[in-house]
Design a protein around this motif. Structure first.
Motif, PDB file in Angstrom:
ATOM      1  N   GLY A 295       0.696  -1.175   0.023  1.00 24.53           N
ATOM      2  CA  GLY A 295       0.064   0.047   0.056  1.00 24.53           C
ATOM      3  C   GLY A 295       0.738   1.448   0.024  1.00 24.53           C
ATOM      4  O   GLY A 295       0.403   2.270  -0.589  1.00 24.53           O
ATOM      5  N   PHE A 296       1.872   1.294   0.689  1.00 24.82           N
ATOM      6  CA  PHE A 296       2.863   2.264   0.970  1.00 24.82           C
ATOM      7  C   PHE A 296       3.542   2.655  -0.638  1.00 24.82           C
ATOM      8  O   PHE A 296       3.539   3.657  -1.225  1.00 24.82           O
ATOM      9  N   ALA A 297       4.027   1.636  -1.282  1.00 21.75           N
ATOM     10  CA  ALA A 297       4.737   1.517  -2.432  1.00 21.75           C
ATOM     11  C   ALA A 297       3.656   2.198  -3.284  1.00 21.75           C
ATOM     12  O   ALA A 297       4.085   3.172  -4.199  1.00 21.75           O
ATOM     13  N   VAL A 298       2.450   1.663  -3.524  1.00 25.87           N
ATOM     14  CA  VAL A 298       1.212   2.321  -4.542  1.00 25.87           C
ATOM     15  C   VAL A 298       1.228   3.866  -4.361  1.00 25.87           C
ATOM     16  O   VAL A 298       1.094   4.676  -5.075  1.00 25.87           O
ATOM     17  N   LYS A 299       0.894   4.257  -2.746  1.00 26.28           N
ATOM     18  CA  LYS A 299       0.655   5.722  -2.541  1.00 26.28           C
ATOM     19  C   LYS A 299       1.889   6.295  -2.752  1.00 26.28           C
ATOM     20  O   LYS A 299       1.689   7.601  -3.490  1.00 26.28           O
ATOM     21  N   ASN A 300       3.015   5.851  -2.623  1.00 23.20           N
ATOM     22  CA  ASN A 300       4.180   6.736  -2.869  1.00 23.20           C
ATOM     23  C   ASN A 300       4.432   6.932  -4.367  1.00 23.20           C
ATOM     24  O   ASN A 300       4.856   7.974  -4.954  1.00 23.20           O
ATOM     25  N   VAL A 313      13.357   0.762 -11.083  1.00 25.55           N
ATOM     26  CA  VAL A 313      13.413  -0.526 -11.715  1.00 25.55           C
ATOM     27  C   VAL A 313      12.116  -1.211 -11.623  1.00 25.55           C
ATOM     28  O   VAL A 313      11.486  -1.896 -12.510  1.00 25.55           O
ATOM     29  N   HIS A 314      11.589  -1.298 -10.337  1.00 24.57           N
ATOM     30  CA  HIS A 314      10.322  -1.981  -9.972  1.00 24.57           C
ATOM     31  C   HIS A 314       9.295  -1.173  -9.259  1.00 24.57           C
ATOM     32  O   HIS A 314       9.877  -0.257  -8.429  1.00 24.57           O
ATOM     33  N   TRP A 315       7.855  -1.103  -9.451  1.00 21.09           N
ATOM     34  CA  TRP A 315       7.246  -0.155  -8.751  1.00 21.09           C
ATOM     35  C   TRP A 315       7.266  -0.345  -7.270  1.00 21.09           C
ATOM     36  O   TRP A 315       6.959   0.600  -6.439  1.00 21.09           O
ATOM     37  N   MET A 316       7.678  -1.703  -6.567  1.00 16.71           N
ATOM     38  CA  MET A 316       7.895  -1.666  -5.374  1.00 16.71           C
ATOM     39  C   MET A 316       8.969  -1.078  -4.652  1.00 16.71           C
ATOM     40  O   MET A 316       9.072  -0.998  -3.471  1.00 16.71           O
ATOM     41  N   ASP A 317      10.009  -0.584  -5.377  1.00 17.61           N
ATOM     42  CA  ASP A 317      11.002   0.099  -5.149  1.00 17.61           C
ATOM     43  C   ASP A 317      10.780   1.461  -4.371  1.00 17.61           C
ATOM     44  O   ASP A 317      11.458   2.106  -3.812  1.00 17.61           O
ATOM     45  N   TRP A 318       9.235   1.854  -4.819  1.00 20.39           N
ATOM     46  CA  TRP A 318       8.988   3.213  -4.185  1.00 20.39           C
ATOM     47  C   TRP A 318       8.681   2.981  -2.669  1.00 20.39           C
ATOM     48  O   TRP A 318       8.169   4.112  -2.081  1.00 20.39           O
ATOM     49  N   ALA A 319       8.878   2.044  -2.174  1.00 22.94           N
ATOM     50  CA  ALA A 319       8.539   1.711  -0.782  1.00 22.94           C
ATOM     51  C   ALA A 319      10.026   1.812   0.167  1.00 22.94           C
ATOM     52  O   ALA A 319       9.813   1.765   1.385  1.00 22.94           O
ATOM     53  N   GLU A 321      11.639   4.458   0.759  1.00 20.82           N
ATOM     54  CA  GLU A 321      11.652   5.605   2.002  1.00 20.82           C
ATOM     55  C   GLU A 321      11.214   4.897   3.358  1.00 20.82           C
ATOM     56  O   GLU A 321      11.402   5.607   4.132  1.00 20.82           O
ATOM     57  N   LYS A 322      10.333   3.759   3.430  1.00 20.34           N
ATOM     58  CA  LYS A 322       9.755   3.220   4.788  1.00 20.34           C
ATOM     59  C   LYS A 322      10.377   1.913   5.009  1.00 20.34           C
ATOM     60  O   LYS A 322      10.314   1.781   6.153  1.00 20.34           O
ATOM     61  N   TYR A 323      10.455   1.175   4.007  1.00 16.57           N
ATOM     62  CA  TYR A 323      10.827  -0.374   4.425  1.00 16.57           C
ATOM     63  C   TYR A 323      12.195  -0.756   4.150  1.00 16.57           C
ATOM     64  O   TYR A 323      12.789  -0.020   2.787  1.00 16.57           O
ATOM     65  N   ASP A 324      12.904  -1.688   4.629  1.00 12.50           N
ATOM     66  CA  ASP A 324      14.123  -2.028   4.223  1.00 12.50           C
ATOM     67  C   ASP A 324      14.111  -2.765   3.038  1.00 12.50           C
ATOM     68  O   ASP A 324      13.065  -3.425   2.349  1.00 12.50           O
ATOM     69  N   LYS A 325      15.379  -2.983   2.242  1.00 12.21           N
ATOM     70  CA  LYS A 325      15.245  -3.644   0.857  1.00 12.21           C
ATOM     71  C   LYS A 325      15.213  -5.090   0.853  1.00 12.21           C
ATOM     72  O   LYS A 325      14.651  -5.625   0.165  1.00 12.21           O
ATOM     73  N   LEU A 326      15.457  -5.462   2.080  1.00 14.68           N
ATOM     74  CA  LEU A 326      15.245  -7.234   2.233  1.00 14.68           C
ATOM     75  C   LEU A 326      13.583  -7.540   2.080  1.00 14.68           C
ATOM     76  O   LEU A 326      13.214  -8.446   1.440  1.00 14.68           O
ATOM     77  N   LEU A 327      12.929  -6.645   2.890  1.00 12.79           N
ATOM     78  CA  LEU A 327      11.226  -7.016   2.938  1.00 12.79           C
ATOM     79  C   LEU A 327      10.753  -6.811   1.486  1.00 12.79           C
ATOM     80  O   LEU A 327      10.016  -7.303   1.034  1.00 12.79           O
ATOM     81  N   ILE A 328      11.346  -5.542   0.783  1.00 15.77           N
ATOM     82  CA  ILE A 328      10.896  -5.228  -0.519  1.00 15.77           C
ATOM     83  C   ILE A 328      11.357  -6.434  -1.311  1.00 15.77           C
ATOM     84  O   ILE A 328      10.288  -6.669  -2.243  1.00 15.77           O
ATOM     85  N   ALA A 329      12.405  -7.004  -1.256  1.00 12.19           N
ATOM     86  CA  ALA A 329      12.651  -7.891  -2.152  1.00 12.19           C
ATOM     87  C   ALA A 329      11.923  -9.254  -2.062  1.00 12.19           C
ATOM     88  O   ALA A 329      11.551 -10.077  -2.859  1.00 12.19           O
ATOM     89  N   GLN A 330      11.663  -9.448  -0.715  1.00 13.92           N
ATOM     90  CA  GLN A 330      10.677 -10.741  -0.311  1.00 13.92           C
ATOM     91  C   GLN A 330       9.266 -10.392  -0.888  1.00 13.92           C
ATOM     92  O   GLN A 330       8.590 -11.246  -1.447  1.00 13.92           O
ATOM     93  N   VAL A 331       8.810  -9.169  -0.799  1.00 17.89           N
ATOM     94  CA  VAL A 331       7.431  -8.839  -1.617  1.00 17.89           C
ATOM     95  C   VAL A 331       7.668  -9.219  -2.883  1.00 17.89           C
ATOM     96  O   VAL A 331       6.470  -9.931  -3.496  1.00 17.89           O
ATOM     97  N   LYS A 332       8.674  -8.646  -3.646  1.00 18.53           N
ATOM     98  CA  LYS A 332       8.610  -8.922  -5.052  1.00 18.53           C
ATOM     99  C   LYS A 332       8.569 -10.416  -5.540  1.00 18.53           C
ATOM    100  O   LYS A 332       7.971 -10.681  -6.360  1.00 18.53           O
TER     101      LYS A 332
END
Length: 774
Positions: A295-300, A313-319, A321-332
């Protein structure tokens, strides 16, 4: 059923466990695939260690190294699965024959209920992990579950509103309202506890008890299959019993009451073991965190949609600012697998029709297997029986043989084959339906009516109807109904009688004789196959006095001379009719009945009580019995079960192998969601499709799945397999450096801010000095 049990266990385990040991999986799979128990473990070959902080650690009694508490959990699961599958086995017939809904609406409500059962586990997991904990969630929702089962049993008691005592409820709205409330509570209860029970059992073991924990899940899986298999056999037998205070009807209240009683037992057994359980405190749910990150990535991304901002590179990278890269990679990684889930609901749309359309199809077939009689809703047991055969064959023979042939039979290719087999199953069901339709009577259309003539004269009767006219022997009827769309002029010896009958009806015109005077009278017949495979039998009394006729516990009542009795539904087998005149006059007449037939039994004017009384009773077949055998459904069940084994188990294994270790629950939630969406597809098509022929609907579903199968094959071709452990390890190595860089940046920012503040303060001091000097 394998799919159901696999989802029951994996939903629980996927929502709660935090780590995944591949070596343990491989050892367990090799050891168990060679024994019969592999049947119950194929859907659960991926296990993860439980690393939880126990808030309550009671002293645990042990038997052979196993906590005593797990035996309460296993018994609870057996009773709960018996309760759920037993109720569901007869549900669509309850809708059709008790609530009097048509096939389409009964199918719609059935699949709506199943969809709810696979949506509520997500809610149950969040409640257990975030607020109540697993133990309280199971207890509270089991109470809701039990209440729903009891309400369902009460809703099926027809005597509650049968004020005129004719066997039919007079206030059907009351029964429908109770049924809907009961089903809603059951869906909330069974779905809510689904993600909790197995994981709660896993909590009872210490970290060093990996072997015992593995065995527990084997037994747990066995209890699921045992409960569902036994209930699918037993509850249709209970339904076929007759019960009622005033009029005996098929006993749906008993078929729902026994599962309700088993749910009460399940709840009591679980609560009794309360003092022995290890209870973990709720620690938050990963699904909530994933949803917040997305939700944060979409809003950002929406806030920075202007072209002036650099692309990422990926739309999840917009998260970031708030979440660490490991969590973002796992969500991807999770989203990559969830994208493959998009075509999967179509498989479940076909699979779950075993309990609706296929059961209704069986009601028009012959269930006499010689050594036993199969009820239509018992045909669902073919699925678990075939699983007993197919799972060991697939695991021990087929897959190793394909591997030896150097064929790349990857998990996604297996799933594609499973979808193809399910489509073939519905093509087979369509072919079976075509054969059934050929055995069904040609009922009148809305613009015509049908008539059969019965001759009660003591001489043959010639009538000018049909292409070549009719010649009817004494005390018999012509073989087939004749169709008319205009009034009938029937010329008798002394008069001509005109019959203007209602369109869309079936009728029997009986010609009587009283002395030299001939007369005719019309009686209406059935315009549909008898329900639930029973045989509809009525009597025409040509005897000169009133007769009383009974069969088993059913009573035709007093039948006056030259009158037709009401229809009574009689089960298959040898039916013995007891015909009485005066208290001392009695005649026994026996007729062998099949499934779904309708007869008029003519008692001739020459009838007399005595040993040969039965020779003066003639049969007239109005609707022939079901002749197409239920055994012809076995090929479609075989194809569907083979597709289930290849598709469902492989899909779960693939999903778990491609998901991060702490996000198995998210994928399991997505998997359950595909089941729910599949059932929603069925109810949409059942209501929206205007197909008049059932075989055409089967072919439509098969065609849709074949199209989806091609789409999924294309998606699978371009899919790149990953190793989540390696991906996570790379980010784990990068994370300290990222933290250092972030810290250095933060320190740099702080230093620059300090320098700015110091420079600003010094400049202000200089200004003050200058002002003082002036």
């Amino acid at each position: 059923m394998l799919e159901r049990a696999g989802q029951d266990v994996l939903a629980s385990v996927g929502v709660h466990w935090r780590s995944f040991d591949e070596r343990l999986h491989k050892r367990a799979h090799r050891a168990l695939s060679s024994v019969f128990m592999s049947l119950f473990l194929t859907g659960f070959n991926h296990r993860r260690d439980l690393k939880l902080t126990h808030t309550q650690q009671p002293w645990q009694a042990a038997i052979c190294g196993y906590p005593v508490s797990i035996f309460f959990i296993v018994v609870n699961e057996f009773c709960e699965r018996f309760s759920y599958y037993g109720m569901r086995a007869v549900l669509v017939l309850y809708f059709k024959y008790f609530l009097r809904w048509d096939d389409d609406f009964a199918t719609t409500i059935y699949h709506t209920f199943v969809a709810l059962c696979y949506l509520t586990p997500i809610l149950g997991a969040i409640v257990a992990d975030s607020w109540l904990g697993k133990f309280k969630t199971i207890v509270y929702l089991s109470i809701v579950y039990t209440l729903g089962q009891v309400i369902m049993a009460i809703s099926a008691i027809h005597d509650i509103t049968d004020t005129n005592r004719d066997g039919t409820p007079d206030n059907m709205t009351f029964h429908i309202a109770l049924s809907m409330v009961g089903l809603l509570l059951i869906a909330l209860g069974t779905g809510g506890i689904k993600p909790c029970v197995a994981a709660f059992g896993g909590d009872q073991f210490e970290d060093h008890q990996e072997k015992q924990r593995s065995t527990f899940f084997s037994i747990f899986y066995l209890s699921i299959n045992a409960g569902s298999l036994l209930s699918t056999v037993i509850t249709p037998i209970l339904r076929a019993q007759e019960c009622g205070i005033y009029v005996k009807q098929q006993c749906y209240s008993l078929a729902f009451g026994v599962p309700a009683a088993l749910m009460v037992v399940a709840l009591i057994v679980f609560i009794v073991g309360s003092g022995m359980y290890v209870k973990t405190a709720p620690k938050g749910n990963i699904m909530v965190k994933v949803c917040k990150c997305i939700g944060f990535a979409v809003k950002n991304r929406f806030r920075h949609r202007s072209s002036s901002y650099p692309k990422r590179v990926h739309w999840m990278d917009w998260a970031e600012e708030k979440y660490d890269k490991l969590l973002i990679a796992q969500v991807k990684m999770v989203l990559k697998v969830l994208f493959l889930y998009i075509p999967l609901p179509m498989f479940w749309a076909l699979f779950d029709q075993q309990g609706s359309r296929w059961t209704l199809q069986a009601t028009t077939m012959n269930g006499d297997f010689g050594f036993l009689i199969i009820q239509p809703d018992q045909m669902q047991t073919v699925n678990p029986i075939l699983i007993l055969i197919l799972v060991p064959i697939m695991d021990s023979c087929l897959y190793p043989l394909i591997a030896k042939c150097k064929l790349n039979f990857s998990p996604l290719k297996r799933m594609t084959v499973g979808m193809f087999l399910a489509a073939l199953a519905f093509i087979a069901a369509g072919l079976v339906q075509l054969q059934i339709d050929q055995t069904l009577p040609n009922f009148p259309s809305g613009s015509s009516y049908q008539v059969k003539f019965t001759n009660m004269l003591n001489q043959p009767l010639n009538l000018p109807f049909g292409p070549d006219g009719l010649t009817i022997d004494s005390y018999k009827a012509n073989d087939d109904y004749l169709s008319f769309n205009e009034p009938i002029d029937l010329t008798l010896a002394n008069e001509t009688i005109q019959f203007n009958l209602e369109d869309g009806t079936r009728n029997t015109i009986v010609i009587f004789q009283e002395g030299s005077i001939q007369s005719a009278e019309n009686f209406t017949d059935l315009v549909a196959k008898p329900e639930q495979g029973v045989n509809s039998i009525k009597f025409l009394n040509g005897y000169h006095t009133t007769l009383n006729i009974t069969v088993g516990g059913l009573d035709y009542g007093a039948i006056a001379s030259k009158e037709m009795s009401k229809y009574l539904g009689i089960s298959n087998g040898n039916a013995e009719f007891l015909i009485k005149g005066s208290p001392t006059e009695e005649c026994k007449y026996t007729q062998t009945l099949g499934f779904g037939s309708s007869y008029t039994l003519i008692i001739a004017p020459t009838f007399n009580f005595g040993q040969d009384c039965a020779t003066h009773i003639n049969q007239v077949m109005n609707i022939q019995p079901n002749t197409f055998h239920m055994a012809w459904q076995i090929p479609q069940y075989f194809l569907m079960t083979a597709g289930e084994v290849v598709f469902s188990v492989t899909g779960l294994e693939f999903s778990y192998s491609q998901a991060p270790s702490n996000m198995k629950s998210v994928l399991q939630a997505g998997w359950l969601l595909t089941v729910a969406v599949g059932n929603i597809i069925v109810l949409i098509i059942a209501e929206a499709a205007t197909l008049s022929e059932q075989w055409a609907e089967y072919i439509l579903f098969a065609s849709l799945l074949l199209v989806v199968c091609v789409v999924f094959a294309g998606m699978a071709y371009f899919y790149t397999y990953i190793d989540p452990a390696k991906e996570e390890a790379q980010f784990a190595e990068q994370e300290p450096e990222d933290k250092k860089s972030r810290k250095s940046l933060e320190m740099g920012k702080r230093n620059s801010e300090d320098r700015r503040s110091s420079s600003s303060s010094s400049s202000s001091d200089e200004k003050e000095d200058k002002q003082t000097k002036i």
